[in-house]
Scaffold this motif. Structure first.
Motif, short mmCIF file in Angstrom:
data_model
loop_
_atom_site.label_atom_id
_atom_site.label_comp_id
_atom_site.label_asym_id
_atom_site.label_seq_id
_atom_site.Cartn_x
_atom_site.Cartn_y
_atom_site.Cartn_z
N HIS A 59 1.22 -44.09 -17.81
CA HIS A 59 1.62 -42.68 -17.78
C HIS A 59 0.83 -41.88 -18.81
CE1 HIS A 59 4.83 -42.69 -14.82
NE2 HIS A 59 5.25 -43.83 -15.33
N ARG A 60 0.61 -42.44 -19.99
CA ARG A 60 -0.16 -41.76 -21.02
C ARG A 60 -1.61 -41.55 -20.55
NH1 ARG A 60 -3.93 -42.23 -24.25
NH2 ARG A 60 -4.30 -44.44 -23.85
N ARG A 61 -2.18 -42.59 -19.96
CA ARG A 61 -3.56 -42.52 -19.48
C ARG A 61 -3.69 -41.49 -18.36
NH1 ARG A 61 -3.93 -49.04 -19.24
NH2 ARG A 61 -4.32 -49.37 -21.47
N GLN A 63 -1.80 -38.87 -17.85
CA GLN A 63 -1.66 -37.54 -18.45
C GLN A 63 -2.96 -37.13 -19.16
OE1 GLN A 63 0.97 -35.54 -18.01
NE2 GLN A 63 -0.16 -33.94 -19.05
N ALA A 64 -3.56 -38.05 -19.90
CA ALA A 64 -4.80 -37.76 -20.62
C ALA A 64 -5.93 -37.42 -19.66
CB ALA A 64 -5.18 -38.96 -21.50
N ALA A 65 -5.92 -38.04 -18.48
CA ALA A 65 -6.98 -37.77 -17.50
C ALA A 65 -6.89 -36.36 -16.94
CB ALA A 65 -6.88 -38.79 -16.36
N PHE A 66 -5.69 -35.78 -16.97
CA PHE A 66 -5.51 -34.44 -16.41
C PHE A 66 -5.45 -33.35 -17.47
CE2 PHE A 66 -3.95 -37.20 -12.99
CZ PHE A 66 -4.77 -36.75 -11.98
N ASP A 67 -5.58 -33.73 -18.73
CA ASP A 67 -5.60 -32.72 -19.81
C ASP A 67 -6.98 -32.13 -20.00
OD1 ASP A 67 -2.95 -32.99 -20.29
OD2 ASP A 67 -3.17 -34.20 -22.10
#
Length: 67
Positions: A59-61, A63-67
């Protein structure tokens, strides 16, 4: 990718694999499930706690990909 919340969803932890198994050399992550090769290899023998930790990292990865 299936939608699993490791903090709220009870019961057995499902595999995040969606049968798109291509490792991305730039990130070291699977294109389909966003796991590392070490996480993929260890999944079958991992505890439920470890699997939930991997899901949290996925989930963290994501989210980071879409930031």
């Amino acid at each position: 990718m299936i939608d699993f919340d490791p903090l709220r969803d009870p019961g057995p932890v499902p595999s995040p694999c969606i049968s798109i198994c291509r490792m991305q050399p730039q990130t070291g992550l699977c294109e389909g499930c966003l796991r590392t090769i070490d996480e993929i290899v260890a999944w079958g023998g991992a505890s439920e706690e470890t699997k939930r930790a991997v899901w949290t990292e996925i989930h963290r990865r994501r989210q980071a990909a879409f930031d």
